[in-house]
Design a protein around this motif. Structure first.
Motif, short mmCIF file in Angstrom:
data_model
loop_
_atom_site.label_atom_id
_atom_site.label_comp_id
_atom_site.label_asym_id
_atom_site.label_seq_id
_atom_site.Cartn_x
_atom_site.Cartn_y
_atom_site.Cartn_z
N ASP A 46 -18.30 -10.82 9.39
CA ASP A 46 -18.42 -9.53 8.71
C ASP A 46 -17.06 -8.92 8.41
OD1 ASP A 46 -19.80 -7.45 7.51
OD2 ASP A 46 -19.93 -6.27 9.35
N TYR A 47 -16.18 -9.73 7.81
CA TYR A 47 -14.81 -9.27 7.57
C TYR A 47 -14.44 -9.34 6.09
CZ TYR A 47 -10.18 -8.12 9.52
OH TYR A 47 -9.00 -7.49 9.88
N ILE A 48 -15.46 -9.25 5.26
CA ILE A 48 -15.24 -9.12 3.82
C ILE A 48 -16.52 -8.56 3.21
CG2 ILE A 48 -16.04 -11.45 3.19
CD1 ILE A 48 -13.75 -11.49 1.10
N ASP A 49 -16.37 -7.79 2.16
CA ASP A 49 -17.53 -7.30 1.42
C ASP A 49 -18.19 -8.49 0.72
OD1 ASP A 49 -19.33 -6.16 -0.34
OD2 ASP A 49 -17.99 -4.57 -0.98
N PRO A 50 -19.45 -8.81 1.03
CA PRO A 50 -20.11 -9.96 0.39
C PRO A 50 -20.11 -9.90 -1.13
CG PRO A 50 -21.42 -9.15 2.22
CD PRO A 50 -20.33 -8.14 2.01
N GLU A 51 -20.12 -8.69 -1.68
CA GLU A 51 -20.11 -8.56 -3.14
C GLU A 51 -18.84 -9.13 -3.74
OE1 GLU A 51 -20.85 -4.58 -4.36
OE2 GLU A 51 -22.87 -4.50 -3.48
N LEU A 52 -17.74 -9.10 -2.97
CA LEU A 52 -16.49 -9.67 -3.47
C LEU A 52 -16.56 -11.19 -3.57
CD1 LEU A 52 -13.90 -7.41 -1.61
CD2 LEU A 52 -14.30 -7.50 -4.08
N LEU A 53 -17.31 -11.83 -2.67
CA LEU A 53 -17.46 -13.28 -2.75
C LEU A 53 -18.24 -13.65 -4.01
CD1 LEU A 53 -18.28 -14.15 0.97
CD2 LEU A 53 -16.07 -14.24 -0.19
N THR A 54 -19.26 -12.89 -4.31
CA THR A 54 -20.03 -13.13 -5.52
C THR A 54 -19.16 -12.90 -6.76
OG1 THR A 54 -22.07 -12.44 -4.40
CG2 THR A 54 -22.09 -12.46 -6.81
N GLN A 63 -17.17 -21.87 -5.78
CA GLN A 63 -18.21 -21.53 -4.83
C GLN A 63 -17.57 -21.34 -3.44
OE1 GLN A 63 -21.24 -21.16 -6.09
NE2 GLN A 63 -20.67 -21.97 -8.10
N VAL A 64 -18.07 -20.39 -2.68
CA VAL A 64 -17.47 -20.07 -1.38
C VAL A 64 -18.35 -20.51 -0.23
CG1 VAL A 64 -16.56 -18.25 0.11
CG2 VAL A 64 -16.29 -18.07 -2.38
N ASN A 65 -17.82 -21.37 0.62
CA ASN A 65 -18.43 -21.65 1.92
C ASN A 65 -17.78 -20.70 2.91
OD1 ASN A 65 -20.22 -23.73 1.36
ND2 ASN A 65 -18.65 -25.31 1.55
N TYR A 66 -18.54 -19.73 3.39
CA TYR A 66 -17.99 -18.72 4.30
C TYR A 66 -18.37 -19.09 5.73
CZ TYR A 66 -16.47 -14.12 5.92
OH TYR A 66 -15.82 -13.09 6.57
N LEU A 67 -17.37 -19.49 6.52
CA LEU A 67 -17.58 -19.88 7.90
C LEU A 67 -16.83 -18.91 8.80
CD1 LEU A 67 -16.63 -22.92 6.26
CD2 LEU A 67 -18.51 -23.38 7.83
N THR A 68 -17.35 -18.65 10.00
CA THR A 68 -16.78 -17.57 10.81
C THR A 68 -16.34 -18.05 12.19
OG1 THR A 68 -18.92 -16.89 11.71
CG2 THR A 68 -18.24 -15.90 9.63
N PHE A 69 -15.40 -17.29 12.76
CA PHE A 69 -14.96 -17.46 14.14
C PHE A 69 -14.93 -16.10 14.81
CE2 PHE A 69 -11.18 -17.21 11.42
CZ PHE A 69 -10.44 -16.18 12.01
N MET A 287 -7.84 -11.32 -4.00
CA MET A 287 -7.83 -10.27 -2.98
C MET A 287 -6.59 -9.40 -3.04
SD MET A 287 -10.74 -10.43 -1.63
CE MET A 287 -10.37 -9.04 -0.55
N SER A 288 -5.57 -9.83 -3.76
CA SER A 288 -4.35 -9.03 -3.93
C SER A 288 -4.50 -7.99 -5.04
CB SER A 288 -3.15 -9.93 -4.24
OG SER A 288 -2.86 -10.78 -3.15
N LYS A 289 -5.54 -8.13 -5.86
CA LYS A 289 -5.78 -7.13 -6.90
C LYS A 289 -6.16 -5.81 -6.26
CE LYS A 289 -7.25 -10.41 -10.48
NZ LYS A 289 -8.38 -10.85 -11.35
N PRO A 290 -5.55 -4.70 -6.66
CA PRO A 290 -5.81 -3.41 -6.02
C PRO A 290 -7.27 -3.03 -5.94
CG PRO A 290 -3.90 -3.26 -7.45
CD PRO A 290 -4.51 -4.61 -7.69
N ALA A 293 -8.97 -5.18 -3.20
CA ALA A 293 -8.50 -4.82 -1.86
C ALA A 293 -9.05 -3.46 -1.44
CB ALA A 293 -6.98 -4.82 -1.82
N ALA A 294 -9.14 -2.53 -2.38
CA ALA A 294 -9.67 -1.20 -2.07
C ALA A 294 -11.16 -1.29 -1.75
CB ALA A 294 -9.44 -0.25 -3.24
N GLN A 295 -11.90 -2.06 -2.53
CA GLN A 295 -13.33 -2.24 -2.26
C GLN A 295 -13.54 -2.84 -0.87
OE1 GLN A 295 -15.58 -4.30 -5.33
NE2 GLN A 295 -17.11 -5.00 -3.87
N ASN A 296 -12.71 -3.81 -0.51
CA ASN A 296 -12.83 -4.45 0.78
C ASN A 296 -12.51 -3.48 1.93
OD1 ASN A 296 -13.58 -6.84 2.08
ND2 ASN A 296 -11.47 -7.49 2.36
N ALA A 297 -11.48 -2.67 1.73
CA ALA A 297 -11.10 -1.69 2.75
C ALA A 297 -12.20 -0.65 2.94
CB ALA A 297 -9.78 -1.02 2.37
N ASN A 298 -12.82 -0.23 1.86
CA ASN A 298 -13.92 0.73 1.96
C ASN A 298 -15.11 0.14 2.71
OD1 ASN A 298 -13.04 3.16 0.73
ND2 ASN A 298 -13.27 2.26 -1.30
#
Length: 359
Positions: A46-54, A63-69, A287-290, A293-298
Motif C-alpha cells: 500500500d505504498y502507491i496510489d493504484p490509480e497511478l499504476l493504471t 504492464q505492472v507486476n506489483y509485488l510487496t515486502f 513518478m517524477s512528474k509533479p 508525485a502530488a497525487q501519490n503524496a495525497n
C-alpha cells in the motif's frame, strides 16, 4: 453420468470466465509479458496510489507486476538471493547504502532521467548516495510522537525524555523497530542514532528498559489503527502513519521533538539483475512528474521530495509543519547509516532484551 457432464460443463464455463477476467486486467497481462512491455515493481505494501499504476500502463503500455515486502531486510535478502528478477525496488536510505556496497544496484544513466530538476535539493546528494548515482527519492519523513490531544497536551510529549514521565504509565505504543526505538533513546541521551559504542548502547538499553512501565504495547502497522480507536494516548511512529491516523481521528496530533529525530528517505533503485530497464526508467520519469508525485503524496500521506509536486498539494498540507518541518527542525534530524552485521545484531539484541522485560 448427467451430473458429471453438468459439473464438467459448469467447470469449463467458470474457467473460461476466469480466463476472460484475467486477460482484462491492466496489470500482469500475458500480452504485456509476450511483448516484453512489463515492469516488475517490488515495493512496500500500500505504498502507491493504484490509480497511478493504471495511468502508467495507459500512458506507456508497460504492464505492472506489483509485488510487496514488509521490511528493508526482507527486500534486501530477496534481491541478494537473485532468484527473482525485479526491475525497480524501494529501499530506505541505509539499505540503499548497503545495496551499493554489495553491488546489488545499477548505476543510473542520468541521460535517461527527465525529471530530476523537479526535486528539492535538500533531498538530493545525501550521505547514503552522494550525487544520487544510484537512487531517486520517492518519499521522506520522520519518526515522531503521535498523541491524543483530548487526553495529552503537546507540552507533555514535546521531548523524547517526556515519554519516561510516570504520568504516562501504560499509555504508550511503540513501533516494533530496534533501530527506531534505540535511536530515539540515544537521542534522548544526546547521542547519535548511528552510535555503535558498546557502552553507549548498554546505557541506552538500560534507559529503555526503565520505559517499560509506560509501554502498553510494541506493535507494527496496527499501531495506527489502535491510535485511531483510542486504545492508547501516545504512539511513537512514522510521520506518514501519523498522517493517515489523523485523517481518521481528528483528536490526534503529531510532533517531532525539538532535540531531533530520524529523517528517513525511501528511494527508487534499479537492481543489478533487472530485465526491463527501459520500463524502470519510464516509471521513474513517470513518478517524477509533479502531478503524479502530488497525487501519490495525497494518497499515501507521506512527504514528497518533489518540490514542484509540493506546490500542488492543498495549503493545509503544505503548511503543516509536523510533516513539512521548517529548516531549524530539519537541521536536528539524523539519517541512519548502514550498520555492519555485528553492529546490527547489537542493536537487535539490546531491543530484544528490552522487549523481554514485558514477561
Amino acid at each position: 453420468m448427467k451430473k458429471i457432464l453438468i459439473a464438467a460443463t459448469s467447470l469449463l464455463v467458470i474457467i473460461a470466465a476466469l480466463f476472460a477476467f484475467r486477460t482484462s486486467l491492466n496489470w500482469s497481462s500475458d500480452q504485456g509479458q509476450k511483448d516484453g512491455k512489463i515492469l516488475n515493481l517490488y515495493n512496500w505494501g500500500d505504498y502507491i496510489d493504484p490509480e497511478l499504476l493504471t495511468k502508467f500502463t495507459k500512458e506507456t503500455g508497460y504492464q505492472v507486476n506489483y509485488l510487496t515486502f514488509d521490511s528493508n531486510e526482507a527486500m534486501y535478502t530477496k534481491i541478494k538471493q537473485g532468484g527473482t528478477s525485479y526491475d525497480l525496488t524501494v529501499p530506505s536510505d541505509y539499505t540503499v547504502q548497503k545495496m551499493i556496497k554489495n553491488n546489488l544496484v545499477e548505476p543510473l544513466d542520468k541521460s535517461r532521467l527527465t525529471g530530476m530538476s523537479n526535486y528539492d535539493a535538500n533531498f538530493l546528494n545525501r550521505s547514503f548516495d552522494p550525487g544520487n548515482r544510484y537512487s531517486v527519492p520517492y518519499f521522506w519523513g520522520t519518526l515522531g510522537i503521535l498523541y491524543n490531544s483530548k487526553k495529552i497536551q503537546a507540552s507533555q510529549v514535546s521531548h523524547w525524555d517526556d515519554l519516561w514521565s510516570p504520568n504516562l504509565r501504560k499509555q504508550i505504543m511503540l513501533v516494533d523497530s530496534a533501530r527506531d526505538i534505540m535511536g530515539m533513546t540515544l537521542i534522548s541521551q544526546g547521542k547519535s542514532v548511528n552510535d555503535t559504542s558498546q557502552s553507549d548502547l548498554a546505557a541506552a538499553q538500560g534507559k529503555l528498559t526503565s520505559l517499560m512501565p509506560n509501554v502498553k504495547a510494541i506493535v507494527a502497522d496496527e499501531l495506527k489503527m489502535y491510535m485511531i480507536q483510542g486504545e492508547a494516548n501516545v504512539g511513537v511512529t512514522y510521520s506518514g502513519e501519523a498522517a493517515q491516523a489523523m485523517a481518521k481521528n481528528k483528536d490526534l496530533r503529531y510532533l517531532v521533538p525539538s532535540e531531533g529525530s530520524n529523517e528517513w528517505f525511501d528511494n527508487l533503485v534499479i537492481p543489478k539483475n533487472a530485465k526491463h530497464k527501459a520500463a524502470a526508467y519510464a516509471f521513474i520519469n513517470f513518478m517524477s512528474k509533479p502531478e503524479n508525485a502530488a497525487q501519490n503524496a495525497n494518497y499515501i500521506g507521506y512527504a514528497t521530495p518533489n518540490k514542484k509536486a509540493y506546490q500542488l498539494l492543498p495549503a493545509d498540507v503544505r503548511n503543516n509543519q509536523a510533516f513539512y518541518p521548517k529548516q531549524k527542525v530539519l537541521n536536528h534530524l539524523q539519517v541512519y547509516n548502514n550498520l555492519n552485521q555485528k553492529e546490527t545484531e547489537e542493536y537487535n539484541d539490546a531491543f530484544l532484551a528490552f522487549k523481554m522485560t514485558r514477561r
